[in-house]
Motif scaffolding. Structure first.
Motif, PDB file in Angstrom:
ATOM      1  N   THR A  72      62.473  18.631   4.800  1.00 26.88           N
ATOM      2  CA  THR A  72      62.357  18.322   6.229  1.00 26.88           C
ATOM      3  C   THR A  72      62.841  19.504   7.057  1.00 26.88           C
ATOM      4  O   THR A  72      63.376  20.484   6.537  1.00 26.88           O
ATOM      5  N   ARG A  73      62.624  19.402   8.326  1.00 29.29           N
ATOM      6  CA  ARG A  73      63.250  20.314   9.280  1.00 29.29           C
ATOM      7  C   ARG A  73      63.483  19.550  10.582  1.00 29.29           C
ATOM      8  O   ARG A  73      62.841  18.531  10.847  1.00 29.29           O
ATOM      9  N   ILE A  74      64.418  20.062  11.371  1.00 27.73           N
ATOM     10  CA  ILE A  74      64.745  19.448  12.649  1.00 27.73           C
ATOM     11  C   ILE A  74      63.797  19.993  13.712  1.00 27.73           C
ATOM     12  O   ILE A  74      63.589  21.205  13.819  1.00 27.73           O
ATOM     13  N   THR A 130      63.632  14.942  16.145  1.00 23.89           N
ATOM     14  CA  THR A 130      62.923  14.444  14.972  1.00 23.89           C
ATOM     15  C   THR A 130      63.394  15.142  13.708  1.00 23.89           C
ATOM     16  O   THR A 130      63.942  16.243  13.743  1.00 23.89           O
ATOM     17  N   LEU A 131      63.147  14.459  12.577  1.00 19.86           N
ATOM     18  CA  LEU A 131      63.161  15.088  11.266  1.00 19.86           C
ATOM     19  C   LEU A 131      61.706  15.147  10.810  1.00 19.86           C
ATOM     20  O   LEU A 131      61.087  14.122  10.517  1.00 19.86           O
ATOM     21  N   GLU A 132      61.140  16.345  10.779  1.00 17.30           N
ATOM     22  CA  GLU A 132      59.716  16.503  10.540  1.00 17.30           C
ATOM     23  C   GLU A 132      59.403  16.501   9.043  1.00 17.30           C
ATOM     24  O   GLU A 132      60.203  16.941   8.218  1.00 17.30           O
ATOM     25  N   SER A 133      58.212  16.043   8.731  1.00 22.09           N
ATOM     26  CA  SER A 133      57.678  16.091   7.376  1.00 22.09           C
ATOM     27  C   SER A 133      56.797  17.326   7.238  1.00 22.09           C
ATOM     28  O   SER A 133      56.265  17.835   8.226  1.00 22.09           O
ATOM     29  N   ILE A 134      56.649  17.816   6.018  1.00 22.14           N
ATOM     30  CA  ILE A 134      55.763  18.964   5.797  1.00 22.14           C
ATOM     31  C   ILE A 134      54.304  18.572   5.995  1.00 22.14           C
ATOM     32  O   ILE A 134      53.438  19.439   6.130  1.00 22.14           O
ATOM     33  N   GLU A 135      54.020  17.276   6.035  1.00 25.12           N
ATOM     34  CA  GLU A 135      52.679  16.823   6.369  1.00 25.12           C
ATOM     35  C   GLU A 135      52.506  16.937   7.873  1.00 25.12           C
ATOM     36  O   GLU A 135      53.309  16.407   8.645  1.00 25.12           O
TER      37      GLU A 135
END
Length: 484
Positions: free
Chosen positions: A459-461, A417-422
């Motif tokens: 984002t982060r992985i 995934t590419l995560e959201s800060i939410e």
């Protein structure tokens, strides 16, 4: 093949189809005196200055003993046999700093360790530290840190049999070396009775183990599937020794304990060049000793094979064995874990009984690792690149997976995934096809292309790896953004 000799000499033969042996001097390339190799020149000059100074005839210098230098390539942990039961091995290679650690061996056992830098030469003494027996120089370190080029010359002192009382007192088992095998004799006493166990190992097996990852949980060193036959044979031989000495089955674990406690303490820094380097039981037996985690892993594997409920006990800077007792046999110090009492068992010196704990650890907190069954454990590493086009950024990810556990991983799925800060939100994700099996030590490469996220966002992985017989492993990167 296992043989039992009339005087209770047990032969434990470890077979292998692996191909990678040791290096014999006769297979090396000999270099004549007129070689252009600078290391060879330096070595011969050293011999001229220090070892032929009694020869007043200049024309005969460097010829009195027909000296010549030998050039060869030596792989890490490969044993180079010299003469007179001496050998050497390279334990650690550092390409960046341009040095190696060199262990000098006598009768198969390490008696000294040296730092050797490129373009330097060292004079190596015998096991009694009295006479120089060979001179060695480091010519080249290969960038992948798997091999080096060396040049050496053997001196006549290597053929002399120097009696070293200090060496004998180290209690390292006597060994015999051949081109592809090593035989060790382990001698110890139990209740004042002498015991002798003999085991033969293929060097190729040791090379196989030396290349394996150390980044695994303690349990997997004990339950390693590759040594199940080896541990079973070793346990059987200890049982046979017990019966042939007139002992009943209930004495077998104590004989196993006394055997492991009799092995000499060998620190990781001396034997490998690393501060911490856990060994598989095969490696500890091959070396003839080890430090606290090595002897504890070995004893836990033997006792577990014999059917005893054991655990590894991790204390600050120390590892020991815990043995469960539900019959009230043991007394003394124990650690309770999930309703079980694991009595402390020290492995690094002779004489310790279950429940006896060294004074310095009596008030220490411990982590308990029960040895119950093997299971998969997935190690993960990944790298990525990001490119931006207009309002979107595209991420390519390369993922490396290795099963560093002790059982095959089944039906493995990778969720990237590419995560959201939410919290709980992702910009993009992809699920891999099911990987039916990943065997122990098997490595898998998996790549993901063109995962997208808005160029103005952060984002982060995040990577989740799960299987039908394992828990979920989750790893992630730092947060990143392409905002200007």
């Amino acid at each position: 093949m296992i043989t039992l000799k009339s005087f209770i000499l047990v032969g434990l033969v470890i077979c292998s189809c692996l191909i990678f042996g040791c290096l014999n001097v006769d297979e090396s390339k000999s270099v004549e005196h007129n070689t252009n190799n600078q290391t060879s020149t330096n070595i011969l000059e050293t011999i001229d200055i220090h070892y032929n100074k009694e020869d007043s005839n200049q024309n005969n210098r460097s010829n009195k003993y027909n000296y010549s230098c030998i050039n060869t390539t030596l792989h890490r942990n490969e044993i180079l046999f010299l003469k007179g039961e001496y050998a050497l091995t390279i334990n650690y290679i550092d390409y960046f700093e341009q040095y190696v650690t060199l262990s000098s061996l006598y009768k198969g056992d390490s008696y000294s360790t040296h730092f050797l830098y490129t373009n330097e030469i060292h004079e190596i003494k015998d096991s009694n530290y009295e006479h120089t027996i060979y001179i060695i120089g480091l010519d080249k370190i290969y960038p992948d840190e798997t091999a080096v080029d060396i040049t050496y010359a053997i001196l006549p002192n290597i053929y002399q049999d120097f009696d070293s009382a200090e060496y004998r007192l180290t209690n390292i088992p006597a060994i015999k070396l051949s081109h592809d095998q090593m035989t060790r004799n382990y001698e110890w006493n139990y209740k004042s009775q002498p015991f002798l166990l003999q085991a033969t190992y293929n060097h190729a097996d040791y090379m196989f183990y030396s290349e394996r990852s150390r980044q695994r949980t303690w349990v997997h060193f004990v339950k390693d599937p590759y040594h199940s036959d080896f541990i079973a044979q070793l346990s059987e031989q200890l049982e046979l020794l017990a019966y042939n000495h007139g002992y009943e089955r209930d004495e077998i674990p104590y004989i196993a304990i006394s055997f492991v406690q009799s092995l000499p303490y060998i620190s990781d820094s001396v034997s490998t060049g690393y501060d911490q380097y856990a060994r598989f039981p095969f490696e500890t037996m091959y070396y003839g000793g080890g430090d606290c985690e090595d002897s504890s892993i070995l004893l836990a594997a033997i006792l577990n094979n014999l059917g005893y409920d054991v655990a590894l006990i991790e204390l600050p800077g120390h590892i020991a064995v815990g043995i469960h007792d539900n019959e009230g046999i043991f007394h003394g110090s124990y650690y309770e874990h999930e309703g079980k009492k694991y009595f402390y068992l020290e492995t690094t010196n002779s004489g310790w009984k279950p429940g006896e704990i060294p004074e310095e650890f009596k008030d220490s907190k411990a982590i308990i690792y029960p040895i119950e069954h093997g299971y998969p454990e997935i190690g993960v590493g990944f790298s990525w690149t990001v490119e931006s086009y207009r309002h979107k950024s595209y991420v390519d990810i390369d993922i490396d997976i290795e099963n560093v556990g002790s059982e095959t991983a089944n039906n493995v799925v990778i969720y990237t995934t590419l995560e959201s800060i939410e919290d709980g939100m992702v910009w993009n994700h992809i699920t891999s096809n099911t990987i039916e099996t990943i065997k122990v030590d098997e490595k898998i490469k998996y790549s993901v292309s063109n995962l997208t996220f808005p160029s103005t966002e952060t984002t982060r992985i995040g990577i989740w790896i799960s299987g039908s017989n394992m828990g979920t492993r989750y790893v992630y990167s730092d947060w990143f953004s392409l905002k200007t």
